[in-house]
Motif scaffolding. Structure first.
Motif, PDB file in Angstrom:
ATOM      1  N   HIS A   1       0.651  -1.167   0.458  1.00 37.79           N
ATOM      2  CA  HIS A   1       0.071   0.145   0.259  1.00 37.79           C
ATOM      3  C   HIS A   1       0.582   1.107  -0.114  1.00 37.79           C
ATOM      4  N   ALA A   2       1.913   0.998   1.109  1.00 39.05           N
ATOM      5  CA  ALA A   2       3.055   2.771   0.842  1.00 39.05           C
ATOM      6  C   ALA A   2       3.029   2.830  -0.210  1.00 39.05           C
ATOM      7  N   ARG A   3       3.741   1.359  -1.223  1.00 37.40           N
ATOM      8  CA  ARG A   3       4.728   1.839  -2.514  1.00 37.40           C
ATOM      9  C   ARG A   3       3.591   2.511  -3.010  1.00 37.40           C
ATOM     10  N   LYS A   4       2.412   1.656  -2.746  1.00 37.31           N
ATOM     11  CA  LYS A   4       1.504   2.245  -4.849  1.00 37.31           C
ATOM     12  C   LYS A   4       1.395   3.994  -4.160  1.00 37.31           C
ATOM     13  N   MET A   5       0.779   4.577  -3.380  1.00 41.01           N
ATOM     14  CA  MET A   5       1.468   5.384  -2.416  1.00 41.01           C
ATOM     15  C   MET A   5       2.758   6.547  -3.153  1.00 41.01           C
ATOM     16  N   LEU A   6       3.949   5.973  -2.690  1.00 41.35           N
ATOM     17  CA  LEU A   6       4.892   6.315  -3.051  1.00 41.35           C
ATOM     18  C   LEU A   6       5.145   7.223  -4.285  1.00 41.35           C
ATOM     19  N   GLU A   7       4.265   6.007  -5.033  1.00 44.24           N
ATOM     20  CA  GLU A   7       5.004   5.751  -6.585  1.00 44.24           C
ATOM     21  C   GLU A   7       3.719   7.105  -7.311  1.00 44.24           C
ATOM     22  N   THR A   8       2.147   7.090  -6.729  1.00 40.67           N
ATOM     23  CA  THR A   8       1.198   7.244  -7.371  1.00 40.67           C
ATOM     24  C   THR A   8       1.246   8.700  -6.760  1.00 40.67           C
ATOM     25  N   THR A   9       1.488   9.303  -5.443  1.00 36.47           N
ATOM     26  CA  THR A   9       1.248  10.547  -4.962  1.00 36.47           C
ATOM     27  C   THR A   9       2.848  11.190  -4.390  1.00 36.47           C
ATOM     28  N   ASN A  10       1.929  13.105  -4.442  1.00 36.03           N
ATOM     29  CA  ASN A  10       2.869  13.546  -4.009  1.00 36.03           C
ATOM     30  C   ASN A  10       3.010  13.663  -2.180  1.00 36.03           C
ATOM     31  N   LEU A  11       2.130  12.894  -1.303  1.00 32.06           N
ATOM     32  CA  LEU A  11       2.119  12.989  -0.262  1.00 32.06           C
ATOM     33  C   LEU A  11       2.926  13.214   0.372  1.00 32.06           C
ATOM     34  N   ASP A  12       3.302  13.504   2.158  1.00 30.97           N
ATOM     35  CA  ASP A  12       5.320  13.469   2.197  1.00 30.97           C
ATOM     36  C   ASP A  12       5.115  12.121   2.593  1.00 30.97           C
ATOM     37  N   ILE A  13       5.929  11.516   3.440  1.00 28.72           N
ATOM     38  CA  ILE A  13       6.372  10.761   3.328  1.00 28.72           C
ATOM     39  C   ILE A  13       5.833  10.633   4.835  1.00 28.72           C
ATOM     40  N   CYS A  14       6.346  10.452   5.767  1.00 31.38           N
ATOM     41  CA  CYS A  14       5.244  10.492   6.849  1.00 31.38           C
ATOM     42  C   CYS A  14       4.292  10.410   7.050  1.00 31.38           C
ATOM     43  N   HIS A  15       2.877  11.132   6.362  1.00 30.54           N
ATOM     44  CA  HIS A  15       1.361  10.546   6.158  1.00 30.54           C
ATOM     45  C   HIS A  15       1.524   9.338   5.749  1.00 30.54           C
ATOM     46  N   ILE A  16       2.341   9.203   4.528  1.00 34.08           N
ATOM     47  CA  ILE A  16       1.857   7.649   3.549  1.00 34.08           C
ATOM     48  C   ILE A  16       2.350   6.724   4.915  1.00 34.08           C
ATOM     49  N   ALA A  17       3.362   6.497   5.902  1.00 42.03           N
ATOM     50  CA  ALA A  17       3.043   5.827   6.856  1.00 42.03           C
ATOM     51  C   ALA A  17       2.720   5.684   7.533  1.00 42.03           C
ATOM     52  N   LYS A  18       1.347   7.160   8.368  1.00 40.95           N
ATOM     53  CA  LYS A  18      -0.072   6.705   8.266  1.00 40.95           C
ATOM     54  C   LYS A  18      -0.591   6.250   8.105  1.00 40.95           C
ATOM     55  N   ALA A  19      -0.584   6.380   6.872  1.00 47.80           N
ATOM     56  CA  ALA A  19      -2.099   5.429   5.920  1.00 47.80           C
ATOM     57  C   ALA A  19      -1.891   4.599   5.802  1.00 47.80           C
ATOM     58  N   SER A  20      -0.480   4.179   6.151  1.00 47.52           N
ATOM     59  CA  SER A  20      -0.061   2.539   5.551  1.00 47.52           C
ATOM     60  C   SER A  20       0.197   1.715   6.941  1.00 47.52           C
ATOM     61  N   GLY A  21      -0.296   2.298   8.082  1.00 46.37           N
ATOM     62  CA  GLY A  21      -0.733   1.550   9.284  1.00 46.37           C
ATOM     63  C   GLY A  21       0.675   1.650  10.410  1.00 46.37           C
ATOM     64  N   TYR A  22       1.667   2.580  10.023  1.00 46.18           N
ATOM     65  CA  TYR A  22       2.591   2.543  10.749  1.00 46.18           C
ATOM     66  C   TYR A  22       2.451   3.630  11.392  1.00 46.18           C
ATOM     67  N   SER A  23       3.315   3.018  13.599  1.00 44.38           N
ATOM     68  CA  SER A  23       2.857   4.342  14.091  1.00 44.38           C
ATOM     69  C   SER A  23       4.038   5.607  14.094  1.00 44.38           C
ATOM     70  N   SER A  24       5.824   5.231  13.459  1.00 41.05           N
ATOM     71  CA  SER A  24       6.132   5.778  12.933  1.00 41.05           C
ATOM     72  C   SER A  24       6.756   6.107  11.742  1.00 41.05           C
ATOM     73  N   THR A  25       8.196   7.749  11.624  1.00 42.49           N
ATOM     74  CA  THR A  25       8.141   7.362  10.352  1.00 42.49           C
ATOM     75  C   THR A  25       9.651   6.636  10.346  1.00 42.49           C
TER      76      THR A  25
END
Length: 271
Positions: free
Chosen positions: A228-252
């Motif tokens: 899920h995180a890899r697809k967000m990295l490849e298809t959005t410009n969201l920052d890493i912190c946001h992607i980490a949280k949106a993918s279920g991770y507790s921290s960057t």
């Protein structure tokens, strides 16, 4: 002349609609359908038992259809249903026939792939209430428009899926845990919390899950989150912190370490 923007044409079959529905009472074995021999236009069919009992059979076996069950099928498939020879009471049923669409068909296929054609629909459940509301709205032509009709159908199919998942909690806690992981991996849920929700210990859950699915629950959880995180990295410009949280991770930091361990480079290099 100013260039005109050409809007893409919208296919009419994007929106699902009901094209049939009725209550029926059957009393003998003359009520019998072999779907493989039907020539009607193919439809999504949902049929709920109101009282008595019917039967349904396909390549996986023969099933009774008491109150609280629903069958999901299409014409032209290898299945049969009807009034069983052993029955002594009338079989009362309510059915909905739904015009296939690009919104309803994938949901319908997912339900049958994961749970089969004979499904649970208890009286008073959300799925039962939605089924009946759609039925009565169809009978009285009470949908505001096609969009509302399609919305109700999508909600119905989603609620049917949720009902089957909920039923596994007590019948099969390991399968229930599998569905929890598949449905909640974007939240920071842990294996301890999943096992507790399933009513088993963490160790028991991991052991039984790994044996059944040939992978550990932790590995499945990591795979879903990282993909899920890899697809967000490849298809959005969201920052890493946001992607980490949106993918279920507790921290960057936790996300970065997991990502590098799996893919061999940092999340930033995926961009």
């Amino acid at each position: 002349m100013q260039n005109m923007i050409r809007l893409p044409q919208m296919r009419e079959d994007v929106f699902a609609r009901v094209d049939g529905g009725a209550d029926e009472t059957r009393r003998d074995t003359s009520y019998y359908w072999d779907n493989s021999k039907r020539s009607e236009s193919n439809r999504i069919n949902l049929q709920r038992t109101l009282s008595g009992e019917g039967f349904f059979e396909n390549e996986t076996g023969r099933y009774a259809l008491p109150i609280g069950t629903l069958i999901a099928f299409t014409q032209r498939e290898n299945s049969r249903y009807g009034y069983p020879a052993t029955a002594s009471e009338p079989y009362k049923l309510r059915y909905l026939s739904i015009d296939p669409s690009t919104t309803a068909t994938p949901l319908f296929n997912r339900i049958r792939r994961d749970f089969g054609s004979v499904l649970s629909m208890p009286d008073g459940s959300e799925s039962c209430s939605l089924f009946d509301e759609i039925f009565y709205r169809f009978q009285s032509s009470d949908f505001i428009d096609l969009y509302q009709e399609s919305e109700y159908i999508t909600r119905l199919l989603t609620s049917i899926y949720r009902q089957q998942v909920d039923d596994t909690q007590h019948r099969d806690p390991i399968e229930y845990g599998y569905h929890l992981i598949k449905n909640r991996y974007t939240s920071p849920i842990t294996l301890t919390e999943i096992a507790s929700t399933c009513g088993v210990t963490r160790e028991h859950f991991i052991r039984r899950f790994s044996k059944r699915y040939q992978t550990s629950p932790g590995a499945l959880l990591r795979s879903l989150r990282l993909d899920h995180a890899r697809k967000m990295l490849e298809t959005t410009n969201l920052d890493i912190c946001h992607i980490a949280k949106a993918s279920g991770y507790s921290s960057t930091n936790v996300f970065g370490r997991a990502f590098k361990k799996n893919y061999g480079h940092t999340p930033r290099k995926s961009r």
